[in-house]
Design an enzyme around this catalytic site. Structure first.
Site, PDB file in Angstrom:
ATOM      1  N   ASP A  81       5.097  -4.181   1.106  1.00 49.87           N
ATOM      2  CA  ASP A  81       3.755  -3.640   1.010  1.00 49.87           C
ATOM      3  C   ASP A  81       3.896  -2.116   0.888  1.00 49.87           C
ATOM      4  O   ASP A  81       5.000  -1.570   0.995  1.00 49.87           O
ATOM      5  CB  ASP A  81       2.902  -4.067   2.217  1.00 49.87           C
ATOM      6  CG  ASP A  81       1.408  -4.000   1.893  1.00 49.87           C
ATOM      7  OD1 ASP A  81       1.044  -3.351   0.882  1.00 49.87           O
ATOM      8  OD2 ASP A  81       0.603  -4.578   2.634  1.00 49.87           O
TER       9      ASP A  81
HETATM   10  C1  BGC Z   1      -2.231  -3.578   0.999  1.00 52.83           C
HETATM   11  C2  BGC Z   1      -1.804  -4.637   0.018  1.00 52.83           C
HETATM   12  C3  BGC Z   1      -1.944  -4.125  -1.385  1.00 52.83           C
HETATM   13  C4  BGC Z   1      -1.137  -2.865  -1.525  1.00 52.83           C
HETATM   14  C5  BGC Z   1      -1.125  -2.283  -2.932  1.00 52.83           C
HETATM   15  C6  BGC Z   1      -1.608  -2.229   0.717  1.00 52.83           C
HETATM   16  O1  BGC Z   1      -2.188  -1.223   1.480  1.00 52.83           O
HETATM   17  O2  BGC Z   1      -1.898  -3.999   2.302  1.00 52.83           O
HETATM   18  O3  BGC Z   1      -2.539  -5.808   0.221  1.00 52.83           O
HETATM   19  O4  BGC Z   1      -1.557  -5.105  -2.315  1.00 52.83           O
HETATM   20  O5  BGC Z   1      -1.663  -1.893  -0.641  1.00 52.83           O
HETATM   21  O6  BGC Z   1      -2.299  -1.676  -3.267  1.00 52.83           O
END
Ligand code: BGC
Length: 703
Positions: A252
């Protein structure tokens, strides 16, 4: 490939500009692409912009390996569908399949072939803002909706359509147990037993992987002390070794870097060694694997076999997506706005997601003959009912307001409007035959890092409802929100309450379709609505205690309950009303409809439930099947959803719904870390009906 080029494939950077390359802001990302030291970019979209960046990677780097572009397309790219939690409330996986198909077509023509969706984080935490992004509190429901989304994005499980038009790669997230955050506080600790992990949090991921999900995203939380980004048990042992997952795991956002803040890694080099060593394959945004990978290999802290494995997984998906055949996207075929067909799908699905929570004296549907209607409340005239994680479309295309929806549906009525002021709302209500009060939460109150400690209607809204109620005129309440709410005393006095969630681009039309009865409401709650915040976690599939409340002895003191709250939730999982009435039969087991059955190992049994529309209008009902293992070596949930089917019936019509129950439905995972699934002999109760409190029951004995 050189070692540097291999490590480069493991790197994903975010695009920080609103334009294509050359603007100065994105020089570092372009340089990495040019040097062949970059595998993927997130947050870029648009046929021209992606093509320009792709050209740098393909034509200017030594090997010309195309970049993979990823984006959070959570419930729509241009055409915003209802939030995922709402979609689960439809109890109709076709809703999510249609969202995914429309989203995939729009996304791919905009140069992006990978979405960070679906999210399948089972949760008991309505305070947690990200409850809006998943399918609620039940593992089975989450699994069914995850599969529908994966299939809608990708096509068949074998990946044969991934390279074609209208298809994009899915990402099963967040691996794993992110929904278990203590106190519902985002990113917080999760301490979970092996059996809870395997019975509760893992099943949707397993189903998504079986449906072919191409990628998985690691979660921000710890899992029993070990951060998910450095967790070899979950990423390597369960996902890759046990399940044979051959796609790749992406971190993530800065999840590798965060291993330092977790107190798990000492520095960036440590973080890269621990995460990639534990089975991570791609690093999002932070750059430790690229910065330290070579030194880690030289020092023997990372093996070249592990790096090669990660690179192979990433390149395999690039091949499957057709990037090596044609890395570019056809600028003349770019979809640049919601089409009429996509809007129609968004409207239709949004109405299917709505849940009629209460309807006294058939207050709904509204009479088509009402001469005057007031539409009041802070969200009555809102053009932002997209909800959290709207795609590019949520910023460009306003949603249809509920005021406009009512006006369009009742062209002959005088429709008045008042906003959030209680006096103005009461004045409008006083002059109207009926009032529609629209209250709820702004999109920013749910989603990532949007946690609330008080999940009642935000300040002033209960007063507004009270002011309208005090006029003595008829009214109905429409809720637009991203999570279960604690519904105040106003709920018991309201003639009707419709849970519309955040319905997306066609919000107003879809709400009006239900309010006027053009479409019959048929959704059900995918989450429990608590009576009070202090009762959380409260969820239907809890384990029994040694001292459960006995409804026959409500005054018994030494039972598991609260002194100051009635037992049970405000509204149970699976609850939802319609505009007609249904009767459902007792569940019947086996072909000859005997009421008791025995099941030998490896056998399946059919459960039949007959549903009749006993009212005067056509309508939808969701038949739900629950099981309970009466005595097991690990305490079992009091009920577990194992089947559901949404049916549409004309007045007087009857249908028999059949479910198959087998070992998979009756067994459970033990605390064995190596993964042991047991089906234990003995009695099982099988419940069927129209909510998780359905009393109709039969008994099955596993031999
Ligand atoms: C979130 C994810 C997301 C990623 C990319 C993160 O802050 O937890 O779910 O896909 O950002 O934008």
């Amino acid at each position: 490939m050189t070692v540097e080029e291999k490590l480069g494939q493991l790197q994903q950077l975010t695009w920080t500009g609103d334009t294509g390359p050359g603007g100065g802001q994105t020089a570092e990302t372009e340089a990495a692409a040019r040097a062949g030291l970059l595998g993927s970019v997130l947050n870029i979209h648009g046929a021209r912009h992606t093509n320009e960046l792709q050209r740098i990677a393909v034509e200017e780097s030594r090997l010309g390996i195309p970049l993979l572009f990823g984006l959070d397309v959570i419930h729509g790219f241009w055409t915003t569908f209802p939030i995922p939690l709402a979609q689960a409330a439809s109890f109709d996986p076709e809703v999510s399949r249609r969202d995914a198909e429309v989203s995939a077509a729009e996304t791919r023509t905009n140069g992006v072939r990978w979405t960070f969706s679906p999210m399948m984080d089972v949760t008991h935490e309505p305070r947690w803002g990200r409850i809006a992004e998943g399918s609620g509190e039940d593992p089975y429901l989450n699994a069914v909706f995850a599969v529908a989304k994966v299939e809608g994005y990708q096509g068949p499980a074998d990946g044969t359509e991934l390279g074609g038009d209208g298809r994009i790669a899915a990402c099963a997230k967040h691996f794993v147990a992110y929904g278990g955050a203590e106190g519902g506080r985002d990113y917080n600790t999760v301490d979970v037993s092996e059996q809870r992990l395997r019975n509760h949090y893992l099943p949707p991921f397993k189903s998504a992987i079986d449906a072919g999900a191409a990628t998985v995203m690691a979660a921000f939380n710890t899992v029993s002390g070990v951060p998910a980004h450095g967790n070899a048990h979950t990423m390597q042992t369960v996902l890759k070794d046990e399940w044979g997952f051959d796609g790749f795991v992406v971190s993530d956002y800065t999840g590798v870097q965060e291993l330092i803040a977790h107190g798990f890694a000492e520095d960036g080099a440590d973080a890269a060694a621990l995460s990639f060593g534990a089975g991570l394959d791609m690093e999002m945004v932070s750059t430790h694997v690229v910065d330290h990978g070579k030194a880690l290999l030289d020092a023997g802290r990372l093996t070249i076999e592990r790096v090669d494995d990660a690179v192979t997984r990433i390149l395999r998906l690039k091949y499957a997506l057709g990037l090596f055949d044609d890395p570019y996207c056809d600028e003349s075929a770019e979809i640049t706005e919601p089409t009429a067909a996509a809007r129609a799908a968004a409207r239709d699905t949004a109405a299917r997601c709505m849940v009629l929570l209460r309807n006294e004296g058939a207050a709904l549907p509204l009479a088509a003959t009402a001469a005057s209607i007031a539409v009041v409340g802070p969200f009555a005239d809102s053009a932002d009912l997209h909800g959290t994680w709207g795609g590019p479309g949520a910023r460009r295309y306003p949603s249809v307001s509920i005021l406009d929806g009512v006006r369009a549906a009742a062209p002959d009525a005088v429709v008045s409007h008042a906003g959030a002021d209680p006096d103005e709302a009461a004045a409008a209500a006083g002059g109207a035959d009926v009032t529609v009060i629209v209250v709820g939460e702004e999109a920013e109150l749910s989603g990532e890092a949007a946690v609330r400690s008080d999940i009642g209607l935000p300040r002033g809204q209960e007063e507004l409802i009270a002011a309208v109620a005090a006029t003595g005129k008829p009214y109905v309440v429409v809720l637009v929100n991203g999570r279960p709410l604690v519904l105040g005393d106003w709920f018991d006095a309201a003639p009707a309450v419709l849970e519309a969630w955040h319905p997306g681009i066609e919000a107003g039309h879809a709400v009006a379709d239900i309010l006027f009865g053009t479409v019959a409401p048929g959704g059900k709650l995918p989450v429990t609505f608590p009576r009070a915040v202090g009762q959380i976690p409260v969820y239907y599939n809890h384990e029994s205690t040694g001292r459960p409340v006995d409804p026959a002895h409500p005054d018994e003191k030494y039972v598991s309950t609260y002194l100051d709250l009635a037992d049970g939730p405000r509204l149970p999982f699976g609850h939802g009303l319609g505009y007609t009435t249904f009767s459902t039969s007792e569940p019947a087991l086996g072909r000859d409809e005997i009421s008791r059955a025995e099941l030998a190992r490896g056998e399946q049994v059919t459960v039949r439930v007959t549903v009749t529309n006993t009212g005067e209008r056509a309508g939808d009902e969701v038949v739900q099947l629950y099981v309970h293992d009466v005595a097991a070596s690990i305490a079992q949930p009091v009920r577990r959803l194992r089947g559901f089917e949404r049916v549409t019936l004309e007045p007087g019509a009857t249908v028999t719904v059949a479910f198959e129950l087998g070992e998979e439905d009756l067994g459970f995972w033990t605390n064995d870390p190596a993964g042991t699934f047991l089906v234990e002999r003995g009695r099982f109760d099988v419940y069927a009906g129209t909510s998780s409190t359905a009393p109709a029951r039969t008994t099955l004995r596993v031999l």
